[in-house]
Design a protein around this motif. Structure first.
Motif, mmCIF file in Angstrom:
data_model
loop_
_atom_site.group_PDB
_atom_site.id
_atom_site.type_symbol
_atom_site.label_atom_id
_atom_site.label_comp_id
_atom_site.label_asym_id
_atom_site.label_seq_id
_atom_site.Cartn_x
_atom_site.Cartn_y
_atom_site.Cartn_z
ATOM 1 N N THR A 124 -16.156 34.978 35.502
ATOM 2 C CA THR A 124 -14.881 34.561 34.912
ATOM 3 C C THR A 124 -14.753 33.060 35.129
ATOM 4 N N PHE A 125 -13.998 32.399 34.257
ATOM 5 C CA PHE A 125 -13.880 30.946 34.372
ATOM 6 C C PHE A 125 -12.553 30.473 33.803
ATOM 7 N N ILE A 126 -12.167 29.277 34.236
ATOM 8 C CA ILE A 126 -11.010 28.577 33.688
ATOM 9 C C ILE A 126 -11.434 27.133 33.444
ATOM 10 N N GLN A 127 -11.013 26.567 32.326
ATOM 11 C CA GLN A 127 -11.503 25.245 31.913
ATOM 12 C C GLN A 127 -10.386 24.447 31.252
ATOM 13 N N GLY A 128 -10.394 23.134 31.470
ATOM 14 C CA GLY A 128 -9.458 22.224 30.815
ATOM 15 C C GLY A 128 -10.162 20.940 30.445
ATOM 16 N N GLN A 129 -9.723 20.297 29.353
ATOM 17 C CA GLN A 129 -10.345 19.057 28.918
ATOM 18 C C GLN A 129 -9.506 18.377 27.836
ATOM 19 N N PHE A 180 -7.420 24.245 26.759
ATOM 20 C CA PHE A 180 -7.376 25.127 27.921
ATOM 21 C C PHE A 180 -8.091 26.427 27.573
ATOM 22 N N LEU A 181 -8.991 26.887 28.460
ATOM 23 C CA LEU A 181 -9.729 28.123 28.253
ATOM 24 C C LEU A 181 -9.654 28.981 29.502
ATOM 25 N N VAL A 182 -9.651 30.293 29.311
ATOM 26 C CA VAL A 182 -9.834 31.238 30.405
ATOM 27 C C VAL A 182 -10.622 32.407 29.831
ATOM 28 N N GLY A 195 -19.388 37.657 26.243
ATOM 29 C CA GLY A 195 -18.048 37.589 26.775
ATOM 30 C C GLY A 195 -17.021 37.207 25.739
ATOM 31 N N PHE A 196 -15.828 36.880 26.208
ATOM 32 C CA PHE A 196 -14.742 36.436 25.341
ATOM 33 C C PHE A 196 -13.858 35.505 26.150
ATOM 34 N N PHE A 197 -13.057 34.696 25.456
ATOM 35 C CA PHE A 197 -12.131 33.810 26.146
ATOM 36 C C PHE A 197 -10.946 33.492 25.256
ATOM 37 N N TYR A 198 -9.851 33.130 25.903
ATOM 38 C CA TYR A 198 -8.635 32.664 25.233
ATOM 39 C C TYR A 198 -8.641 31.145 25.254
ATOM 40 N N GLU A 199 -8.309 30.527 24.120
ATOM 41 C CA GLU A 199 -8.263 29.068 24.054
ATOM 42 C C GLU A 199 -6.936 28.605 23.455
ATOM 43 N N LYS A 200 -6.416 27.519 24.015
ATOM 44 C CA LYS A 200 -5.217 26.863 23.492
ATOM 45 C C LYS A 200 -5.538 25.376 23.346
ATOM 46 N N GLU A 201 -5.332 24.832 22.146
ATOM 47 C CA GLU A 201 -5.676 23.438 21.872
ATOM 48 C C GLU A 201 -4.497 22.720 21.230
ATOM 49 N N LYS A 257 -13.430 -3.978 23.101
ATOM 50 C CA LYS A 257 -12.107 -3.790 23.707
ATOM 51 C C LYS A 257 -11.289 -2.684 23.051
ATOM 52 N N ASN A 258 -11.947 -1.843 22.261
ATOM 53 C CA ASN A 258 -11.289 -0.699 21.634
ATOM 54 C C ASN A 258 -11.765 0.574 22.337
ATOM 55 N N THR A 259 -10.865 1.272 22.983
ATOM 56 C CA THR A 259 -11.222 2.482 23.729
ATOM 57 C C THR A 259 -11.497 3.633 22.765
ATOM 58 N N LEU A 260 -12.759 4.074 22.736
ATOM 59 C CA LEU A 260 -13.162 5.168 21.864
ATOM 60 C C LEU A 260 -13.017 6.519 22.549
ATOM 61 N N SER A 261 -13.195 6.551 23.853
ATOM 62 C CA SER A 261 -13.000 7.802 24.578
ATOM 63 C C SER A 261 -12.609 7.510 26.021
ATOM 64 N N SER A 262 -11.733 8.330 26.527
ATOM 65 C CA SER A 262 -11.349 8.320 27.931
ATOM 66 C C SER A 262 -11.026 9.772 28.265
ATOM 67 N N ASP A 263 -12.090 10.543 28.481
ATOM 68 C CA ASP A 263 -12.000 11.993 28.447
ATOM 69 C C ASP A 263 -12.308 12.624 29.810
ATOM 70 N N PHE A 264 -11.524 13.640 30.133
ATOM 71 C CA PHE A 264 -11.703 14.406 31.357
ATOM 72 C C PHE A 264 -12.024 15.852 30.993
ATOM 73 N N SER A 265 -12.898 16.466 31.756
ATOM 74 C CA SER A 265 -13.170 17.891 31.599
ATOM 75 C C SER A 265 -13.414 18.499 32.964
#
Length: 252
Positions: free
Chosen positions: A108-113, A124-126, A149-155, A84-92
């Motif tokens: 090119t791509f855009i990603q969130g998780q 967030f990645l682009v 390639g290269f990408f920008y990430e914000k965490e 009953k302990n939630t270890l992960s509840s993850d979206f990507s």
């Protein structure tokens, strides 16, 4: 339209934790030969008794190819609860566009998780890059590709501190994808990701995954292993994770 429903049942699984958040999409974001492709998979594990465990993972891939333009969208949700302990509840999720130039492509791509086990509130990645085909056999499924390639990430990380940790980087990436048909029923697939911080060379991420398939008519049995490594994690987590499992894939 080509629609595949994929159901995975894991009967051997161990050491499944995550130290950093490289999202592997190559196993589902594959080349699309038809006009429209829709792939869906769901997997789960339920244990009741001395250990109460619930694990659910499902993903959806939609892809459309128009002349030289290839658009693909991938969405995934993972849930893991133990006693009953939630270890992960993850979206990507990721949306990727490729413009095909002969055997190669510009992408090119855009990603969130998010990743609860990492205290990662959001990522967030682009990005932008070039995918080059080094080997492709027309009469088989074998190929070898490399991307630059290269990408920008914000965490945003939420640790024991009241104020979340904010990270912004520009990363260079080099990825290698390959698949080889070993025999009539055996094939080998692997993906390698290397991501380097443009300002801090000691800050790099590495991910490797391999799958050995035994293909039957409508069923494939596979052994999957992967390793994730982040040289300088931003919160108090392990640098390296290993994960191995055996699975059965049903194609309907």
């Amino acid at each position: 339209m080509n629609i595949n429903a994929l159901f995975f049942f894991y009967f051997i699984s161990f050491s499944s934790c995550f130290s950093q958040a490289i999202l592997n999409t190559e196993s589902v974001l594959k080349e699309i030969d038809s006009t429209l492709v829709l792939n869906f998979n769901i997997e789960g594990d339920v244990k009741i008794g001395n250990v109460n465990l619930i694990q659910i993972n499902n993903s959806l891939l939609v892809g459309k190819k128009i002349n030289r333009n290839l658009i693909r969208a991938f969405f995934n949700y993972e849930f893991l609860s133990e006693n009953k302990n939630t270890l992960s509840s993850d979206f990507s999720g990721q949306i990727r566009y490729n413009y095909i130039i002969k055997r190669n492509s510009i992408y090119t791509f855009i990603q969130g998780q998010n990743a609860k086990a990492l205290n990662l509130n959001s990522r967030f990645l682009v990005g932008l890059g070039y995918r080059q085909s080094l080997l492709k056999r027309k009469k088989s499924i074998s190929y070898l590709d490399i991307t630059y390639g290269f990408f920008y990430e914000k965490e945003y990380y939420k640790s024991n501190q009241t104020i979340p940790i904010k990270i912004e980087n520009i990363r260079y990436n080099v990825n290698i994808f390959n698949q080889f048909k070993l025999s009539e029923k055996f094939r080998f697939l692997s993906m390698t990701y290397f991501q380097l911080n443009s300002e801090q060379l000691k800050d790099y991420r590495f991910f490797f995954e391999s799958r050995l398939y035994y293909d039957l008519k409508n069923i494939s049995i596979y052994l999957k292993t992967n390793m994730r490594h982040h040289a300088t994690p931003y919160v108090n987590v392990l640098k390296t994770d290993l994960n191995s499992l055996v699975g059965i894939e049903f194609k309907l």
